[in-house]
Design a protein around this motif. Structure first.
Motif, PDB file in Angstrom:
ATOM      1  N   ALA A 119       0.836  -1.150   0.004  1.00  4.62           N
ATOM      2  CA  ALA A 119       0.078   0.124  -0.037  1.00  4.62           C
ATOM      3  C   ALA A 119       0.886   1.352  -0.038  1.00  4.62           C
ATOM      4  N   GLN A 120       2.148   1.067   0.560  1.00 10.17           N
ATOM      5  CA  GLN A 120       2.898   2.297   0.954  1.00 10.17           C
ATOM      6  C   GLN A 120       3.970   2.206  -0.153  1.00 10.17           C
ATOM      7  N   GLY A 121       4.132   1.504  -1.157  1.00  5.36           N
ATOM      8  CA  GLY A 121       5.179   1.303  -2.157  1.00  5.36           C
ATOM      9  C   GLY A 121       6.513   1.320  -1.591  1.00  5.36           C
ATOM     10  N   LYS A 122       6.837   0.533  -0.670  1.00  5.77           N
ATOM     11  CA  LYS A 122       8.102   0.677   0.017  1.00  5.77           C
ATOM     12  C   LYS A 122       8.847  -0.731   0.049  1.00  5.77           C
ATOM     13  N   PRO A 123       9.800  -1.038  -0.082  1.00  4.56           N
ATOM     14  CA  PRO A 123      10.261  -2.261  -0.196  1.00  4.56           C
ATOM     15  C   PRO A 123      10.665  -3.165   0.960  1.00  4.56           C
ATOM     16  N   ILE A 124      10.762  -2.184   2.032  1.00  2.00           N
ATOM     17  CA  ILE A 124      10.562  -2.852   3.451  1.00  2.00           C
ATOM     18  C   ILE A 124       9.452  -2.383   4.310  1.00  2.00           C
ATOM     19  N   ALA A 125       9.110  -3.119   5.246  1.00  3.06           N
ATOM     20  CA  ALA A 125       7.942  -2.813   6.239  1.00  3.06           C
ATOM     21  C   ALA A 125       8.581  -3.039   7.761  1.00  3.06           C
ATOM     22  N   LEU A 126       8.226  -2.197   8.534  1.00  3.54           N
ATOM     23  CA  LEU A 126       8.572  -2.337  10.094  1.00  3.54           C
ATOM     24  C   LEU A 126       7.114  -2.514  10.801  1.00  3.54           C
ATOM     25  N   ALA A 127       6.999  -3.320  11.675  1.00  2.00           N
ATOM     26  CA  ALA A 127       5.956  -2.950  12.639  1.00  2.00           C
ATOM     27  C   ALA A 127       5.846  -1.705  13.438  1.00  2.00           C
ATOM     28  N   SER A 128       4.822  -1.203  13.735  1.00  2.00           N
ATOM     29  CA  SER A 128       4.672   0.046  14.652  1.00  2.00           C
ATOM     30  C   SER A 128       3.535  -0.117  15.589  1.00  2.00           C
ATOM     31  N   CYS A 142      10.855  -6.263  14.095  1.00  5.20           N
ATOM     32  CA  CYS A 142       9.760  -7.312  13.467  1.00  5.20           C
ATOM     33  C   CYS A 142       9.655  -6.423  12.246  1.00  5.20           C
ATOM     34  N   GLY A 143       9.950  -7.205  11.046  1.00  2.00           N
ATOM     35  CA  GLY A 143       9.737  -6.550   9.853  1.00  2.00           C
ATOM     36  C   GLY A 143       9.808  -7.431   8.721  1.00  2.00           C
ATOM     37  N   LEU A 144       9.402  -6.893   7.412  1.00  2.00           N
ATOM     38  CA  LEU A 144       9.402  -7.520   6.144  1.00  2.00           C
ATOM     39  C   LEU A 144      10.684  -7.237   5.305  1.00  2.00           C
ATOM     40  N   TRP A 145      11.455  -8.011   4.823  1.00  2.00           N
ATOM     41  CA  TRP A 145      12.755  -7.673   4.208  1.00  2.00           C
ATOM     42  C   TRP A 145      12.889  -8.483   2.734  1.00  2.00           C
ATOM     43  N   PRO A 146      13.414  -7.659   1.793  1.00  2.00           N
ATOM     44  CA  PRO A 146      13.386  -8.394   0.488  1.00  2.00           C
ATOM     45  C   PRO A 146      14.675  -8.835   0.262  1.00  2.00           C
ATOM     46  N   VAL A 147      15.013  -9.937  -0.139  1.00  2.00           N
ATOM     47  CA  VAL A 147      16.365 -10.688  -0.010  1.00  2.00           C
ATOM     48  C   VAL A 147      17.215  -9.941  -1.049  1.00  2.00           C
ATOM     49  N   ASP A 148      16.638  -9.573  -2.138  1.00  2.00           N
ATOM     50  CA  ASP A 148      17.602  -8.993  -3.067  1.00  2.00           C
ATOM     51  C   ASP A 148      18.332  -7.352  -2.697  1.00  2.00           C
ATOM     52  N   LEU A 166      18.850   3.020  10.399  1.00  2.00           N
ATOM     53  CA  LEU A 166      20.149   3.881   9.633  1.00  2.00           C
ATOM     54  C   LEU A 166      20.052   3.236   8.242  1.00  2.00           C
ATOM     55  N   TRP A 167      19.853   2.030   8.365  1.00  2.00           N
ATOM     56  CA  TRP A 167      20.007   1.134   6.991  1.00  2.00           C
ATOM     57  C   TRP A 167      18.619   1.411   6.178  1.00  2.00           C
ATOM     58  N   THR A 168      17.445   1.053   6.946  1.00  2.00           N
ATOM     59  CA  THR A 168      16.366   0.931   6.181  1.00  2.00           C
ATOM     60  C   THR A 168      15.873   2.138   5.780  1.00  2.00           C
ATOM     61  N   GLU A 169      16.053   3.361   6.225  1.00  2.00           N
ATOM     62  CA  GLU A 169      15.682   4.491   5.838  1.00  2.00           C
ATOM     63  C   GLU A 169      16.492   4.829   4.437  1.00  2.00           C
ATOM     64  N   ARG A 170      17.476   4.014   4.145  1.00  2.00           N
ATOM     65  CA  ARG A 170      18.272   4.178   2.674  1.00  2.00           C
ATOM     66  C   ARG A 170      17.291   3.790   1.675  1.00  2.00           C
ATOM     67  N   HIS A 171      16.504   3.179   1.927  1.00  2.00           N
ATOM     68  CA  HIS A 171      15.652   1.982   0.977  1.00  2.00           C
ATOM     69  C   HIS A 171      14.119   2.366   0.816  1.00  2.00           C
ATOM     70  N   GLY A 172      13.844   2.969   2.112  1.00  2.00           N
ATOM     71  CA  GLY A 172      12.289   3.364   2.011  1.00  2.00           C
ATOM     72  C   GLY A 172      11.650   2.325   3.086  1.00  2.00           C
ATOM     73  N   THR A 173      10.897   2.677   3.896  1.00  2.00           N
ATOM     74  CA  THR A 173      10.341   1.721   4.773  1.00  2.00           C
ATOM     75  C   THR A 173       8.803   2.168   5.131  1.00  2.00           C
ATOM     76  N   ALA A 174       7.810   1.146   4.895  1.00  2.00           N
ATOM     77  CA  ALA A 174       6.652   1.434   5.054  1.00  2.00           C
ATOM     78  C   ALA A 174       6.225   0.754   6.643  1.00  2.00           C
ATOM     79  N   LEU A 175       5.286   1.459   7.432  1.00  2.00           N
ATOM     80  CA  LEU A 175       5.002   1.132   8.539  1.00  2.00           C
ATOM     81  C   LEU A 175       3.639   0.416   8.894  1.00  2.00           C
ATOM     82  N   ALA A 176       3.682  -0.680   9.415  1.00  2.00           N
ATOM     83  CA  ALA A 176       2.352  -1.459   9.415  1.00  2.00           C
ATOM     84  C   ALA A 176       1.858  -1.269  11.019  1.00  2.00           C
ATOM     85  N   ALA A 177       0.527  -0.644  11.175  1.00  2.00           N
ATOM     86  CA  ALA A 177       0.272  -0.253  12.354  1.00  2.00           C
ATOM     87  C   ALA A 177      -0.484  -1.225  13.103  1.00  2.00           C
ATOM     88  N   PHE A 178      -0.095  -1.529  14.319  1.00  2.00           N
ATOM     89  CA  PHE A 178      -0.944  -2.739  15.057  1.00  2.00           C
ATOM     90  C   PHE A 178      -1.380  -1.970  16.500  1.00  2.00           C
TER      91      PHE A 178
END
Length: 202
Positions: A119-128, A142-148, A166-178
């Motif tokens: 939905a947010q068009g990001k390669p990585i997603a972290l729980a929030s 707690c996150g989703l990571w593409p192996v590429d 610091l690393w995730t912000e380089r690539h774009g990170t979606a947040l999954a709200a719980f």
């Protein structure tokens, strides 16, 4: 996309708990780690454990044990990398990670992470989760990571990057709200006091 494989991050040194494998500490008749496995395994087709030291101590779990490929205990990103390498070898495109000290993980962790990334068009997603003072708290283990992205992560670790965000912000990170109305699903057991609290919540 092939359903993401699961990786439980258990590579920490548990210094605030006095050392050892804190995931093995008991909450009632089950260990913390058993509870994490119970919650994550139904959501993924395969599950592995990221841990260093003698893998034989986890033989009863019947999980693949993934040691860090980076020396010096560089933290959770090394566990993410180990999981990426494992999953890529098996043909998976993504992994979902969870910490070994989070016994109340959401039963919909994986689908919510996938939905947030799409939905947010990001390669990585972290729980929030919501926080009254800071608005939102990210849960970077707690996150989703593409192996590429594994070679980029390998280079970042070699360059000394240790903090997940610091690393995730380089690539774009979606947040999954719980929600937290029934308690914090990412409550993590770091101290003896946390363990007492978790036993009470359980």
């Amino acid at each position: 996309m092939i359903a993401p494989y699961g990786v439980i991050l258990a590579g920490g040194r548990a210094t605030r708990m006095g050392g050892g494998d804190k995931g093995r500490m008991m909450m009632g008749d089950r260990s913390i780690l058993d509870r994490v496995i119970d919650r994550l395994s139904p959501q993924v087709p395969r599950l592995a454990l990221s841990a260093n030291g003698d893998p034989a101590r986890f033989a009863d779990l019947q999980l693949t044990v993934l040691p860090d490929s980076i020396e010096g205990n560089p933290g959770p990103l090394a566990g993410v990398l180990a999981g990426m390498d494992w999953a890529a070898h098996l043909g998976a495109s993504h992994i979902v990670t969870a910490a070994a000290d989070t016994p109340f993980l959401p039963g919909d962790l994986v689908p919510q992470l996938l939905l947030a990334a799409e939905a947010q068009g990001k390669p990585i997603a972290l729980a929030s989760t919501p926080d009254p003072e800071h608005g939102v708290v990210r849960h970077p283990t707690c996150g989703l990571w593409p192996v590429d992205l594994r070679e980029d992560l390998r280079e970042a670790l070699a360059d000394g990057v240790r903090k997940v965000v610091l690393w995730t912000e380089r690539h774009g990170t979606a947040l999954a709200a719980f929600p937290t109305d029934r308690g914090d699903p990412f409550f993590n057991v770091n101290t003896p006091e946390d363990l007492d609290a978790a036993r009470g919540m359980a």
